[in-house]
Design an enzyme around this catalytic site. Structure first.
Site, PDB file in Angstrom:
ATOM      1  N   HIS A   1      34.114   6.446  22.675  1.00 42.26           N
ATOM      2  CA  HIS A   1      34.737   6.716  21.375  1.00 42.26           C
ATOM      3  C   HIS A   1      35.332   8.102  21.257  1.00 42.26           C
ATOM      4  O   HIS A   1      35.753   8.487  20.164  1.00 42.26           O
ATOM      5  CB  HIS A   1      33.726   6.539  20.247  1.00 42.26           C
ATOM      6  CG  HIS A   1      33.319   5.118  20.021  1.00 42.26           C
ATOM      7  ND1 HIS A   1      33.970   4.291  19.146  1.00 42.26           N
ATOM      8  CD2 HIS A   1      32.333   4.375  20.574  1.00 42.26           C
ATOM      9  CE1 HIS A   1      33.394   3.107  19.154  1.00 42.26           C
ATOM     10  NE2 HIS A   1      32.406   3.126  20.025  1.00 42.26           N
TER      11      HIS A   1
ATOM     12  N   LYS B   1      42.617   1.697   6.839  1.00 43.14           N
ATOM     13  CA  LYS B   1      42.151   1.328   5.492  1.00 43.14           C
ATOM     14  C   LYS B   1      43.154   1.791   4.447  1.00 43.14           C
ATOM     15  O   LYS B   1      43.484   1.063   3.502  1.00 43.14           O
ATOM     16  CB  LYS B   1      40.782   1.953   5.220  1.00 43.14           C
ATOM     17  CG  LYS B   1      39.687   1.389   6.084  1.00 43.14           C
ATOM     18  CD  LYS B   1      38.419   2.242   6.050  1.00 43.14           C
ATOM     19  CE  LYS B   1      37.527   1.871   7.222  1.00 43.14           C
ATOM     20  NZ  LYS B   1      36.583   2.940   7.587  1.00 43.14           N
TER      21      LYS B   1
ATOM     22  N   THR C   1      40.108   5.078  11.857  1.00 47.40           N
ATOM     23  CA  THR C   1      40.082   3.785  11.183  1.00 47.40           C
ATOM     24  C   THR C   1      40.412   3.958   9.702  1.00 47.40           C
ATOM     25  O   THR C   1      40.877   3.015   9.061  1.00 47.40           O
ATOM     26  CB  THR C   1      38.699   3.109  11.350  1.00 47.40           C
ATOM     27  OG1 THR C   1      37.688   4.101  11.160  1.00 47.40           O
ATOM     28  CG2 THR C   1      38.546   2.508  12.719  1.00 47.40           C
TER      29      THR C   1
ATOM     30  N   LYS D   1      40.732  17.525  13.746  1.00 51.38           N
ATOM     31  CA  LYS D   1      41.344  16.677  12.707  1.00 51.38           C
ATOM     32  C   LYS D   1      42.279  17.481  11.799  1.00 51.38           C
ATOM     33  O   LYS D   1      43.028  16.920  11.018  1.00 51.38           O
ATOM     34  CB  LYS D   1      40.252  15.995  11.883  1.00 51.38           C
ATOM     35  CG  LYS D   1      39.394  15.019  12.682  1.00 51.38           C
ATOM     36  CD  LYS D   1      38.315  14.376  11.806  1.00 51.38           C
ATOM     37  CE  LYS D   1      37.309  13.560  12.586  1.00 51.38           C
ATOM     38  NZ  LYS D   1      37.781  12.191  12.890  1.00 51.38           N
TER      39      LYS D   1
ATOM     40  N   ARG E   1      35.319  13.176   8.522  1.00 52.68           N
ATOM     41  CA  ARG E   1      34.470  14.322   8.816  1.00 52.68           C
ATOM     42  C   ARG E   1      35.337  15.565   9.025  1.00 52.68           C
ATOM     43  O   ARG E   1      36.483  15.462   9.477  1.00 52.68           O
ATOM     44  CB  ARG E   1      33.631  14.048  10.071  1.00 52.68           C
ATOM     45  CG  ARG E   1      32.521  13.052   9.836  1.00 52.68           C
ATOM     46  CD  ARG E   1      31.516  13.554   8.831  1.00 52.68           C
ATOM     47  NE  ARG E   1      30.714  14.625   9.377  1.00 52.68           N
ATOM     48  CZ  ARG E   1      29.467  14.482   9.823  1.00 52.68           C
ATOM     49  NH1 ARG E   1      28.857  13.315   9.746  1.00 52.68           N
ATOM     50  NH2 ARG E   1      28.803  15.514  10.329  1.00 52.68           N
TER      51      ARG E   1
END
Ligand code: NBG
Length: 856
Positions: free
Chosen positions: A361, A673, A669, A567, A562
């Site tokens: 992952h 959504k 993910t 990110k 997170r």
């Protein structure tokens, strides 16, 4: 009977049952029962129906003994269960009617339930989506995990800083779990190894003077979605070491070494709150072994009890290692086959390799697990021997294949510098290894697992992640779900491919208007939620004010995940700082209102992430209070982001911020959504964004930007990236960073230090770290320009709606059902095993007989 009449009759009897449970389990009547008690009684009532199907599902599987999947994962984030369970058994109308009859408010009762927060982020949520899908598609499967007494901490913001509070989801009894003493497994640690031989003359190991722990199982029902009453129910078995006198090591206890004596009872107390980061802690290793050993023990004994032989084990059993956390399962299965079932070494390895599969992952170095050799040897002496021997075999094979290539051998060996590389063991012990998005799998093959790929190319496959449209659209966004179903029917709920048909409504004016109205309603609801639940607090945690969100006209610009440097929440907040500064100079420079919402927890030990949280919170405070800026820009820190809170914000989002540094986000993910709920993505070419972009097509993907993974790689290897130059040359960026450097917006020493630390990390890091490791400044100008495009399009609502509807319609591939289908075909070779209706009828008959049972 008419449908309406039937619902009334059913609702009456369910209402009786709720009252029955109130009296028989809580000793209160409906008039006295509070919301908590009603929640419990309602859950127990529904549980009865679920138990019938659960029993029948287990019977079906035990009778047919199909090839079965055992999904082992250290983390799950199921989200709240009541609403989902009601929806999956298709009882929405019914339960609403029951509540009306009881004169109670379903919304308030649902709000009682706490999320089982047994995971950190995407990995745990993916595991829960997969279970939902396996149950819905009626695959024969079983989940294993740990029942942490305390899940991921609850996050509060005090004076702009993250404070971690214990998350006490088990404080009150959980109505969805079933303690199953009968399935408890004993797990052993440490001790002295006693070498022996099995019947085939193979070396096996016994143990003496070990520590023994009793892994007690709690089962949770995982309910498949179905419109008819023959839904399947799978089991998620969670292990705890909490309750067992055996866990006390009596000698130590008697010797007064109480802390050591109690260690084993507290093994499953807490989840390690790190996302994409491993710390190599001793208790964590014990947790991982507990999960592996208890689960493998359970799988093997169940199989042997049913079949009386291990002959077909390799054919019937599929074990999924979700990341390397359960990788010790490989050694444990070897151990049991050798010691308890007299396999020869080579046979045992063949079985393991047919059964096990491993999903990677992340490619982040700091997240790839390595365990200290000495520690493994001390805590798990028998498994250590097995890992050594497996590595011996493996190295021999590498030598045969690549003679003389010492460097390669060093890279591939499980052992390196006193550490054991769990990914290497996992690959060797697995039939298939997969990444979670196309780019990610390519990076596995070409970079981090390249040597392994060269050795066994057929082992590596891609299975792009997906999300369950049942929770993440149908349940959380009823308005939009109805909008869709009205146009294309309800088939999309179990077959998301059908959502493509929505495309033809994208240019329809009425549909656009309706879409916009739904979005506005969702924004109002979310705004109300923020007001009520997202307070400002002072340094002692006392309430000092509410979040004052924009109304439904504003652009809801959302980044939820997170907090992690890769990110790049930092890029997002730097952009907000630039906007803030521009608005200060010219309050009319923007024609739309923008609410930048950022939510996500920082790992408690991750200093830079916490500094970034502080910066976001400072901007939240500034933008809400500054009279010049507050009409155009508001930053909101969305506290304690979790699955339930995701369900609130996702339907309200206009813009989905997916801006990781290309090559770093395995998949993501949340991106799926949000798009499914009609948010447009502003995103880099990373993870699954790339595949979403491809599916949605250039035409409807207006806000892509930033360096590609290839470009990032090229700049990295040129060694020429110089963020300082960008800082010096780009005035906007310089001004934004200077307020960090000079502490202009800091309100106390802590903030000054945090903001300066951020500045340094970008421009001149201490200790020779790489400046701006994730290319924030490199991509920031393009991010800024793209945000201008966002503002332009947002001012044309109907056009915006057209894009949004096209985005929803092109999410056809990103259902988790597609992912599980791919796993079933490419990885497990698994077929569905529909619930046996005769069996269901039988169980239901037996169950109904209770009605006649009365003593008085
Ligand atoms: C995360 C990745 C995400 C991915 C999820 C689910 C870990 C270790 N990895 O990009 O960061 O979507 O896994 O696959 O949590």
């Amino acid at each position: 009977m008419t449908d309406e009449l039937e619902i009334q009759v059913q609702a009456d009897s369910l209402a009786y049952k709720v009252k029955h449970y109130l009296i028989t389990t809580m000793g209160v009547t409906i008039e006295e029962a509070n919301d908590e008690e009603l929640f419990r009684a309602l859950a127990l009532t529904l549980r009865e129906e679920i138990m019938i199907n659960w029993t029948a599902t287990i019977h079906t599987m035990n009778q047919q003994m199909p090839r079965t999947l055992y999904y082992i994962c250290l983390e799950y984030l199921p989200g709240s269960l009541l609403g989902n369970n009601i929806s999956n058994i298709h009882a929405n109308e019914l339960v609403k009617t029951v509540m009306k009859k009881l004169k109670r408010d379903l919304g308030r009762i649902m709000a009682i339930e706490q999320d089982p927060a047994l995971g950190n982020g995407g990995l745990g949520r993916l595991a829960s989506c997969i279970l939902d899908s396996l149950a819905t598609q009626q695959y024969p499967a079983f989940g294993y995990g740990l029942r942490y007494q305390y899940g991921i901490f609850a996050q509060e913001i005090w004076d702009g800083r993250q404070v971690e509070r214990p998350e006490t989801w088990l404080l009150n009894e959980n109505p969805w779990e079933f303690r199953r003493d009968i399935h408890a497994v004993n797990v052993m640690y440490s001790g002295n190894v006693i070498p022996m031989k099995n019947k085939k003359g193979e070396d096996v190991f016994d143990l003496e003077n070990y520590d023994e722990v009793r892994a007690l199982s709690y089962d949770l029902p995982i309910i498949g979605y179905r419109e008819t009453p023959d839904f399947s129910v799978l089991s998620l078995r969670l292990w705890t070491t909490k309750e067992s006198p055996r866990n006390f090591q009596l000698q130590r206890y008697n010797a007064g070494l109480l802390d050591q004596a109690a260690e084993n009872t507290t093994l499953t107390d807490v989840l390690y709150p790190n996302d994409n980061n491993e710390l190599g802690k001793r208790i964590r290793l014990k947790q991982e072994y507990l999960l592996a050993a208890a689960s493998i023990g359970d799988i093997v004994s169940h199989f042997y009890q049913r079949m009386g032989t291990m002959k077909e084990f390799a054919d019937k059993v599929r074990i999924h290692l979700n990341d390397t956390h359960p990788a010790l399962a490989i050694a444990e299965l070897m151990h049991l086959l050798l010691k308890d079932h007299n396999f020869a070494w080579g046979e045992a390895y063949e079985v393991v390799k047919s059964c096990c599969n491993y999903t990677n992952h992340t490619i982040l170095k700091e997240a790839l697990e390595e365990w200290n050799e000495g520690r493994v040897e001390e805590l798990l002496p028998r498994q250590y021997h097995i890992i050594q021997r497996l590595n011996g075999d493996f190295c021999r094979k590498v030598r045969e294949r690549f003679p003389g290539d010492e460097a390669r051998l060093q890279r591939m060996s499980f052992f390196k510098g006193g550490q054991i590389r769990m990914a290497n063991l996992s690959i060797y012990g697995s039939h298939r290894v997969n990444g979670v998005a196309a780019l990610h799998t390519e990076i596995l093959k070409s970079d981090i697992f390249h040597d392994f790929f060269e050795m066994e190319p057929e082992k590596f496959v891609n299975v792009t992640n997906g999300v369950t449209q049942r929770r993440w659209l149908n349940l959380c966004n009823p308005g939009l779900a109805e909008f869709i179903s009205k146009r294309i029917g309800k088939g999309w709920i179990t077959d998301l491919k059908q959502i493509e048909q929505l495309s033809k409504y994208a240019s329809d004016h009425d549909s656009q208007e309706e879409f916009l109205a739904i979005k506005k309603e969702n924004k109002r609801e979310f705004g109300e939620f923020l007001r009520l639940t997202n307070p400002f607090r002072n340094a002692r945690g006392h309430f000092i004010g509410i979040t004052d969100p924009f109304g439904d006209e504003a652009l809801f610009d959302v980044q939820i995940k997170r907090i992690h440097e890769y990110k790049r929440q930092l890029m997002n907040i730097l952009h907000a700082i630039i906007l803030y500064q521009e608005l200060k100079e010219n309050p009319n420079c923007r024609s739309i209102q923008r609410m930048v919402v950022i939510g996500g927890k920082a790992a408690p030990g991750y200093k830079m992430a916490k500094d970034i949280v502080q910066l976001i919170c400072r901007m939240a405070n500034l933008t809400q209070t500054d009279p010049v800026v507050r009409d155009k820009l508001r930053v909101v820190y969305y506290e304690n982001y979790n699955a339930s809170r995701a369900e609130r914000i996702i339907p309200a989002a206009d813009l989905s911020v997916q801006i990781s540094c290309a090559g770093q986000e395995a998949s993501g993910t949340g991106n799926m959504k949000l798009a499914m709920n009609g948010a447009l993505t502003i995103g880099t070419e990373d993870g699954a964004n790339i595949e979403m972009h491809k599916e949605i097509t250039d035409q409807w993907w207006p806000f892509g930007f930033g360096a590609t993974a290839e470009e990032i790689l090229a700049i990295q290897s040129s060694g020429k990236y110089n963020p300082k130059e960008i800082y010096e040359k780009d005035e906007r960026i310089r001004k934004a960073l200077d307020i960090l450097k000079e502490g202009t917006i800091a309100e106390n020493d802590g903030e000054r230090e945090a903001f300066l630390n951020i500045f340094h990390s970008l421009i001149e890091p201490v200790r020779g770290d790489i400046p701006d490791r994730y290319f924030v400044l490199y991509d920031l100008p393009a991010f800024y320009d793209t945000q201008i495009k966002v503002e332009e399009l947002y001012q044309k609502p109907n056009e915006w709606a057209q894009y949004a509807i096209q985005n929803i319609a092109h999410m056809n591939r990103f259902s988790i059902d597609e992912s599980t289908h791919n796993y079933a075909n490419l990885v497990w070779g698994l077929l569905p095993c529909p619930l046996d209706k005769k069996e269901l009828k039988k169980v239901r008959m037996q169950y109904s007989e209770y009605d006649k049972c009365r003593i008085f």
